[in-house]
Design a protein around this motif. Sequence first.
Motif: not given
Length: 381
Positions: A237-248
């Motif tokens: 969950l944290k990994g997906i959240l980081r990717l989402h936060q820094y890209s979108m």
Amino acid sequence: MYDPIFWQLLDIRDPEVISLGLGEPIFNVPDPVKEGVIEAIKSDFTHYTSTRGIPELREAIAEKLKAENFIDVSPDNIIVTCGTSEALFYSVMAVVNPGDEVILPDPCYVSYPPYVAFSGGKVVYVGLNEDKGFSIDLESIKEKITDRTKAIIVNFPSNPTGAVLSKDDARGLAEVADDYGVVVISDEIYEGITYEERSYSPAAFSDNVVTVNGFSKAFAMTGLRIGYVAVKNEEILKGILRLHQYSMICASSISQKAAYYALRYSNDSVKWIVEEFRKRRDLIVNGLNKLGFKCPKPKGAFYVFPKIPDWGLSSTEFVVKMFKEAKVAAVPGIAFGEHGEGHVRFSYSNTIENIKQALDRLEGFIANNYALQRGAKAKTS
């Protein structure tokens, strides 16, 4: 797995061509969704939201997953994304490291192999069981698992086959995930479009599952680009959240409001859409079988994946010839993997009139080619 024929279908400009190739609902978004968009704009709901998504939407998603999919997940373990493509891509990126192996069904949706490649992983294909309606083969999956296997990606209801995941297979897949310590990434974007029987979610039987779903198909909201991922594993969950936060940063505020209205107020519209798809499915299945194809009736999504009669053509050759001579567009089965060869994917997301006309064109196309074959045989005899 890059197939130029598949992506060229996105840019067909010839008005004479009947496209049975694209995976987009022909219907407009339900009226409540339109009201949600209008309400968002009128209330100036046009700024950044929480990276995870607005609370009321995540709560509605959690309620939907529990009531309809038997997945008990907290709203805090749901991330609203810019479509399911982002959710799938980032799920793979969060789980797979360079050198890891990822098991994919064959045939499968064309974007899965690139997702694995971008993460540095290696694809391992497992053929679906065509004799049993393109169901998963759990024993074959087990045989392919090694100490480098990190994930299994599945998609039910399936693009391209229209197959659904039975309760026994969903439970069995969950047991494989738990027994072997691999993550199942379950793409369920077509889950809202099923006919005689439902499709089950592996996450109903295991916490070792990443569930991806969205609003593009059942609610005809493709252009609003809104999806979500639900996962109990906090590290993933944290990994997906980081990717989402820094890209979108976040999904569109307006689309999030539209998605909330879809879940809360649009169930009757989805039922209508499913019934309209059912009519089109029955029409194209009956028509293709009469023309000599072997076309089983799909149980979900809005595709048929018939076997091409033995006309001496590869799936690509058949699709190109059909496009040029009959002005009907479809996708060759090979675009979805080696086990797709000999098949063609037709989308029945079109008007009933266009489907009837496409079948008429195919009838003439097949008759002309049979005549040519008979003439060639006569000359050589």
